[in-house]
Write an enzyme that holds these catalytic residues in place. Structure first.
Site, PDB file in Angstrom:
ATOM      1  N   HIS A  56       0.549  -1.408  -0.440  1.00 54.01           N
ATOM      2  CA  HIS A  56      -0.210  -0.140   0.181  1.00 54.01           C
ATOM      3  C   HIS A  56       1.091   0.826  -0.209  1.00 54.01           C
ATOM      4  CE1 HIS A  56      -4.094  -2.186   1.765  1.00 54.01           C
ATOM      5  NE2 HIS A  56      -3.255  -2.759   0.717  1.00 54.01           N
ATOM      6  N   GLU A  58       0.701   4.215   1.575  1.00 52.51           N
ATOM      7  CA  GLU A  58       1.667   3.952   2.729  1.00 52.51           C
ATOM      8  C   GLU A  58       2.666   3.658   4.090  1.00 52.51           C
ATOM      9  OE1 GLU A  58      -1.789   3.592   2.537  1.00 52.51           O
ATOM     10  OE2 GLU A  58      -3.430   4.014   3.713  1.00 52.51           O
ATOM     11  N   CYS A  86      -5.879   1.864   6.069  1.00 50.22           N
ATOM     12  CA  CYS A  86      -6.772   0.395   6.356  1.00 50.22           C
ATOM     13  C   CYS A  86      -6.027   0.107   8.273  1.00 50.22           C
ATOM     14  CB  CYS A  86      -7.035  -0.472   5.337  1.00 50.22           C
ATOM     15  SG  CYS A  86      -4.310  -0.939   5.460  1.00 50.22           S
ATOM     16  N   CYS A  89      -2.017  -0.985   7.472  1.00 51.82           N
ATOM     17  CA  CYS A  89      -1.172   0.530   7.556  1.00 51.82           C
ATOM     18  C   CYS A  89      -1.503   1.420   8.568  1.00 51.82           C
ATOM     19  CB  CYS A  89      -1.924   1.975   6.285  1.00 51.82           C
ATOM     20  SG  CYS A  89      -1.213   0.950   4.736  1.00 51.82           S
TER      21      CYS A  89
HETATM   22 ZN   LIG Z   1      -3.509   0.173   3.490  1.00 49.39          ZN
END
Ligand SMILES: [Zn+2]
Length: 149
Positions: A56, A58, A86, A89
């Site tokens: 991801h 992040e 999410c 993260c």
């Molecule tokens: Zn994430």
């Protein structure tokens, strides 16, 4: 004097990253990390390219910023990300002790708020910056993807 380096300014940079992800066929999420009005990391989602569910935007931004700073804690940094983080993260951001998280559009299904994930108590959170733009990009991505299949 008005500081041109406000939350909207940096969110535009994160949106540019999201557009770069879009061009690569990745779910369009972009992130930048900022210290004292200076961008030290710019990343976007790369889960398809890296074949890695943890790639991801992040997660990569955290690693990139820590490398830049030469230290693992991001307690003087602000993260700008186009989609609400999410729980994975949010967990990583907890460990980073990041000072501020600014996100664009909410993720009512998989966002950390719905999941009830705790952030670091010292982390300030601001949501909804350029949310319409981020949301429109996500919608466009999923419509195009559907039409290809
Ligand atoms: Zn994430």
């Amino acid at each position: 004097m008005i500081n041109p380096f406000d939350d909207t300014y940096f969110m535009r940079k994160a949106l540019q990253e999201a557009e770069a992800a879009f061009e690569k066929g990745e779910i369009p999420v972009g992130a930048v990390i900022v210290v004292e009005d200076r961008i030290i990391a710019r990343t976007h989602n790369l889960t398809e390219l890296l074949n890695d569910v943890t790639a991801h935007a992040e997660m990569q931004a955290i690693t990139s910023a820590a490398n830049f700073l030469g230290g693992k804690y991001l307690n003087k940094c602000s993260l700008y990300v186009t989609l609400e983080p999410c729980q994975m993260c949010a967990g990583a951001l907890y460990w980073s002790q990041i000072s501020k998280i600014v996100y664009g559009t909410s993720d009512d299904q998989r966002g950390f708020k719905t999941m009830g994930t705790q952030l670091h108590p010292k982390t300030e959170v601001i949501g909804g910056i350029l949310a319409k733009e981020a949301s429109a990009l996500m919608k466009r991505f999923f419509i195009e993807k559907r039409n290809l299949n």
